[in-house]
Design a protein around this motif. Structure first.
Motif, PDB file in Angstrom:
ATOM      1  N   GLU A   5       1.559 -20.229   0.357  1.00 12.76           N
ATOM      2  CA  GLU A   5       0.584 -18.829   0.140  1.00 12.76           C
ATOM      3  C   GLU A   5       0.429 -18.040  -0.481  1.00 12.76           C
ATOM      4  O   GLU A   5       1.430 -17.572  -1.126  1.00 12.76           O
ATOM      5  N   VAL A   6      -0.944 -16.873  -0.809  1.00 16.13           N
ATOM      6  CA  VAL A   6      -0.778 -17.166  -2.405  1.00 16.13           C
ATOM      7  C   VAL A   6      -1.632 -15.756  -1.740  1.00 16.13           C
ATOM      8  O   VAL A   6      -2.630 -15.359  -1.004  1.00 16.13           O
ATOM      9  N   PRO A   7      -0.748 -14.266  -2.659  1.00 12.64           N
ATOM     10  CA  PRO A   7      -1.312 -13.012  -2.613  1.00 12.64           C
ATOM     11  C   PRO A   7      -3.300 -12.589  -2.709  1.00 12.64           C
ATOM     12  O   PRO A   7      -3.516 -13.822  -3.502  1.00 12.64           O
ATOM     13  N   LYS A   8      -3.478 -11.980  -1.656  1.00 10.46           N
ATOM     14  CA  LYS A   8      -4.617 -11.864  -2.081  1.00 10.46           C
ATOM     15  C   LYS A   8      -4.875 -10.979  -2.665  1.00 10.46           C
ATOM     16  O   LYS A   8      -4.276  -9.787  -3.396  1.00 10.46           O
ATOM     17  N   TRP A   9      -6.073 -10.765  -2.932  1.00  6.58           N
ATOM     18  CA  TRP A   9      -7.081 -10.081  -4.609  1.00  6.58           C
ATOM     19  C   TRP A   9      -7.476  -8.871  -3.458  1.00  6.58           C
ATOM     20  O   TRP A   9      -8.375  -8.741  -2.424  1.00  6.58           O
ATOM     21  N   SER A  10      -6.988  -7.455  -3.844  1.00  4.19           N
ATOM     22  CA  SER A  10      -7.896  -6.488  -3.659  1.00  4.19           C
ATOM     23  C   SER A  10      -9.616  -6.369  -3.563  1.00  4.19           C
ATOM     24  O   SER A  10      -9.461  -7.197  -4.478  1.00  4.19           O
ATOM     25  N   SER A  24       5.377  -7.662  -0.362  1.00  8.33           N
ATOM     26  CA  SER A  24       4.012  -8.147   0.875  1.00  8.33           C
ATOM     27  C   SER A  24       2.597  -7.105  -0.937  1.00  8.33           C
ATOM     28  O   SER A  24       3.590  -6.208  -2.306  1.00  8.33           O
ATOM     29  N   GLY A  25       1.530  -7.064  -0.383  1.00  5.97           N
ATOM     30  CA  GLY A  25       0.662  -6.387  -1.128  1.00  5.97           C
ATOM     31  C   GLY A  25      -0.089  -7.495  -2.128  1.00  5.97           C
ATOM     32  O   GLY A  25      -0.812  -8.643  -1.903  1.00  5.97           O
ATOM     33  N   GLU A  26      -1.456  -7.070  -3.063  1.00  6.11           N
ATOM     34  CA  GLU A  26      -2.482  -7.193  -3.109  1.00  6.11           C
ATOM     35  C   GLU A  26      -2.501  -7.679  -4.502  1.00  6.11           C
ATOM     36  O   GLU A  26      -1.544  -6.456  -5.233  1.00  6.11           O
ATOM     37  N   ILE A  27      -3.159  -8.644  -4.784  1.00  5.03           N
ATOM     38  CA  ILE A  27      -3.782  -8.095  -6.487  1.00  5.03           C
ATOM     39  C   ILE A  27      -4.145  -7.652  -6.864  1.00  5.03           C
ATOM     40  O   ILE A  27      -4.922  -7.204  -6.445  1.00  5.03           O
ATOM     41  N   THR A  28      -3.928  -6.208  -8.150  1.00 11.16           N
ATOM     42  CA  THR A  28      -4.363  -5.507  -7.928  1.00 11.16           C
ATOM     43  C   THR A  28      -5.120  -5.364  -9.365  1.00 11.16           C
ATOM     44  O   THR A  28      -5.061  -6.076 -10.604  1.00 11.16           O
ATOM     45  N   THR A  29      -6.149  -5.246 -10.234  1.00  9.88           N
ATOM     46  CA  THR A  29      -6.924  -4.130 -11.415  1.00  9.88           C
ATOM     47  C   THR A  29      -5.716  -3.650 -12.254  1.00  9.88           C
ATOM     48  O   THR A  29      -6.454  -4.081 -13.380  1.00  9.88           O
ATOM     49  N   SER A  30      -4.147  -3.214 -11.712  1.00  5.90           N
ATOM     50  CA  SER A  30      -3.699  -3.291 -12.291  1.00  5.90           C
ATOM     51  C   SER A  30      -2.976  -4.825 -12.875  1.00  5.90           C
ATOM     52  O   SER A  30      -2.707  -4.654 -14.158  1.00  5.90           O
ATOM     53  N   HIS A  31      -2.628  -5.480 -11.973  1.00  3.73           N
ATOM     54  CA  HIS A  31      -2.643  -7.271 -13.091  1.00  3.73           C
ATOM     55  C   HIS A  31      -4.016  -6.992 -13.590  1.00  3.73           C
ATOM     56  O   HIS A  31      -3.164  -8.251 -14.742  1.00  3.73           O
ATOM     57  N   LEU A  32      -4.616  -7.017 -13.406  1.00  2.00           N
ATOM     58  CA  LEU A  32      -6.003  -7.665 -14.371  1.00  2.00           C
ATOM     59  C   LEU A  32      -6.268  -6.864 -15.888  1.00  2.00           C
ATOM     60  O   LEU A  32      -5.899  -8.182 -16.425  1.00  2.00           O
ATOM     61  N   LEU A  33      -5.333  -5.725 -15.957  1.00  2.00           N
ATOM     62  CA  LEU A  33      -5.531  -5.349 -17.337  1.00  2.00           C
ATOM     63  C   LEU A  33      -4.019  -5.451 -18.165  1.00  2.00           C
ATOM     64  O   LEU A  33      -4.361  -5.989 -19.095  1.00  2.00           O
ATOM     65  N   LEU A  34      -2.590  -5.768 -17.626  1.00  4.72           N
ATOM     66  CA  LEU A  34      -1.739  -6.105 -17.621  1.00  4.72           C
ATOM     67  C   LEU A  34      -2.623  -7.427 -18.042  1.00  4.72           C
ATOM     68  O   LEU A  34      -1.676  -8.172 -19.232  1.00  4.72           O
ATOM     69  N   GLU A  85       4.683   1.779 -19.252  1.00  6.57           N
ATOM     70  CA  GLU A  85       4.229   2.413 -17.972  1.00  6.57           C
ATOM     71  C   GLU A  85       3.933   2.301 -17.024  1.00  6.57           C
ATOM     72  O   GLU A  85       4.045   2.240 -15.532  1.00  6.57           O
ATOM     73  N   LEU A  86       2.407   1.899 -17.365  1.00  5.43           N
ATOM     74  CA  LEU A  86       1.839   0.757 -16.348  1.00  5.43           C
ATOM     75  C   LEU A  86       2.719  -0.280 -15.492  1.00  5.43           C
ATOM     76  O   LEU A  86       3.055   0.073 -14.251  1.00  5.43           O
ATOM     77  N   GLU A  87       3.480  -0.861 -16.058  1.00  9.91           N
ATOM     78  CA  GLU A  87       4.674  -1.958 -15.216  1.00  9.91           C
ATOM     79  C   GLU A  87       5.057  -1.261 -14.351  1.00  9.91           C
ATOM     80  O   GLU A  87       5.685  -1.995 -13.622  1.00  9.91           O
ATOM     81  N   SER A  88       5.597   0.226 -14.823  1.00  9.55           N
ATOM     82  CA  SER A  88       6.988   0.938 -14.506  1.00  9.55           C
ATOM     83  C   SER A  88       6.093   1.170 -13.206  1.00  9.55           C
ATOM     84  O   SER A  88       7.389   1.763 -12.308  1.00  9.55           O
ATOM     85  N   LEU A  89       5.194   1.706 -13.208  1.00 10.65           N
ATOM     86  CA  LEU A  89       4.034   2.532 -11.982  1.00 10.65           C
ATOM     87  C   LEU A  89       3.978   1.057 -10.476  1.00 10.65           C
ATOM     88  O   LEU A  89       4.402   1.648  -9.515  1.00 10.65           O
ATOM     89  N   ILE A  90       3.368   0.778 -10.868  1.00 12.45           N
ATOM     90  CA  ILE A  90       3.133  -0.919 -10.085  1.00 12.45           C
ATOM     91  C   ILE A  90       4.352  -1.262  -9.860  1.00 12.45           C
ATOM     92  O   ILE A  90       4.711  -2.153  -8.392  1.00 12.45           O
ATOM     93  N   SER A  91       5.693  -1.738 -10.244  1.00 11.94           N
ATOM     94  CA  SER A  91       6.952  -2.377  -9.827  1.00 11.94           C
ATOM     95  C   SER A  91       7.380  -1.219  -9.244  1.00 11.94           C
ATOM     96  O   SER A  91       8.439  -1.642  -8.205  1.00 11.94           O
ATOM     97  N   GLU A  92       6.892  -0.074  -8.582  1.00  7.43           N
ATOM     98  CA  GLU A  92       7.665   0.822  -7.702  1.00  7.43           C
ATOM     99  C   GLU A  92       8.163   0.631  -5.947  1.00  7.43           C
ATOM    100  O   GLU A  92       7.044   0.475  -6.046  1.00  7.43           O
ATOM    101  N   PRO A  93       8.649   0.519  -5.391  1.00  3.36           N
ATOM    102  CA  PRO A  93       9.094   0.552  -4.232  1.00  3.36           C
ATOM    103  C   PRO A  93       7.778   0.662  -3.536  1.00  3.36           C
ATOM    104  O   PRO A  93       7.576   2.403  -3.451  1.00  3.36           O
ATOM    105  N   PHE A 113       4.563   0.510  -3.559  1.00 11.60           N
ATOM    106  CA  PHE A 113       3.200   0.964  -4.593  1.00 11.60           C
ATOM    107  C   PHE A 113       2.236   0.176  -3.536  1.00 11.60           C
ATOM    108  O   PHE A 113       2.706  -0.969  -3.821  1.00 11.60           O
ATOM    109  N   ILE A 114       0.723   0.554  -3.702  1.00 12.21           N
ATOM    110  CA  ILE A 114      -0.135   0.231  -2.873  1.00 12.21           C
ATOM    111  C   ILE A 114      -1.456   1.697  -4.479  1.00 12.21           C
ATOM    112  O   ILE A 114      -1.767   2.749  -4.621  1.00 12.21           O
ATOM    113  N   ASP A 115      -2.153   0.177  -4.349  1.00 16.04           N
ATOM    114  CA  ASP A 115      -3.144   0.501  -5.947  1.00 16.04           C
ATOM    115  C   ASP A 115      -4.676  -0.425  -5.594  1.00 16.04           C
ATOM    116  O   ASP A 115      -4.699  -1.418  -5.048  1.00 16.04           O
ATOM    117  N   GLY A 116      -5.397  -0.044  -5.741  1.00 16.02           N
ATOM    118  CA  GLY A 116      -6.974  -1.503  -5.846  1.00 16.02           C
ATOM    119  C   GLY A 116      -7.090  -1.410  -7.552  1.00 16.02           C
ATOM    120  O   GLY A 116      -7.591  -2.692  -7.361  1.00 16.02           O
TER     121      GLY A 116
END
Length: 234
Positions: A83-88, A185-195, A221-229, A231-234
């Protein structure tokens, strides 16, 4: 003379003469003709003046396909049952906007610079907000892209879906790997794309971000934000 003129008038005028019992031959409708509501309808309402239903063009059913994932160069990921995480949805939209931007610039491929522009065009995610807060705007990225890659031939037309560059494909796969490694859990987001764009250091996207003042501090800073428990973003 006046009587002779009146005799030639249509029936609805000569009817004022009570002694006239005959209709002029030129009048095709009697005075007692009743106008039906349907006779007042016109083609704009779907009927003609005779009350006959007009033939309207039939609407053909259509189907649309919604892409729920993004391309990958890892064949095992496609064929395996893992099972691969889904893209947002906003990450997919950003990718689509990037493709469109590549077409607008008449480039034959969709590169990391196009994905970067797509994130900014979508504009509602944490990644886009961090970019804008640090002076990385769509106008500046587009300007730097043209400086770096040049203008396309004015007579060239991009394909409907410009092929991904190798660098852009690595960014997509890096984003998936990053999400898998982070767990949860959660989706692959634009933050992952930017990183992913930032860590593809030889790509046009990284070079443009760096030239506009984006740096490792902002990345952390961005990596810290998305690693917080939670965290939900598109």
């Amino acid at each position: 003379m006046a009587a002779h003129s009146l005799s030639k008038l249509p029936a609805f005028v000569s009817a004022f003469n009570p002694n006239q019992t005959t209709k002029p031959e030129s009048c095709s409708l009697p005075l007692t003709t009743t106008l039906k509501p349907t006779s007042l309808q016109n083609l704009w309402l779907g009927t003609n003046s005779l009350g006959v239903r007009a033939q309207l063009p039939k609407l053909r059913p259509f189907s649309s396909t919604i892409c729920l994932s993004l391309p990958t160069a890892i064949k095992e990921r496609v064929s395996s049952n893992e099972e691969v995480p889904k893209w947002s949805s906003r990450a997919i939209k950003s990718f689509a906007m990037g493709e469109l931007e590549a077409r607008k610039l008449k480039y034959p491929t969709t590169g990391t610079e196009a994905i970067l522009m797509g994130i900014l065009i979508e504009g509602t995610t944490l990644a886009s907000k961090i970019l804008r807060a640090n002076g990385v705007t769509l106008f500046k990225v587009r300007e730097e892209t043209i400086k770096l890659l040049g203008k396309a031939d004015m007579y060239f037309f991009s394909p409907e879906h410009p092929a991904l560059t190798d660098e852009a494909q690595r960014v997509l796969d890096w984003a998936v790997d990053k999400k898998i490694k982070s767990g949860g859990s959660g989706e692959i987001t634009t933050s992952h794309l930017l990183l992913g764009i930032w860590y593809e250091v030889d790509s046009p996207g990284h070079k443009i971000m760096a030239s506009l003042g984006f740096n490792e501090e902002k990345v952390k800073e961005l990596e810290s934000l998305i690693s917080e428990p939670g965290f939900i973003d598109g």
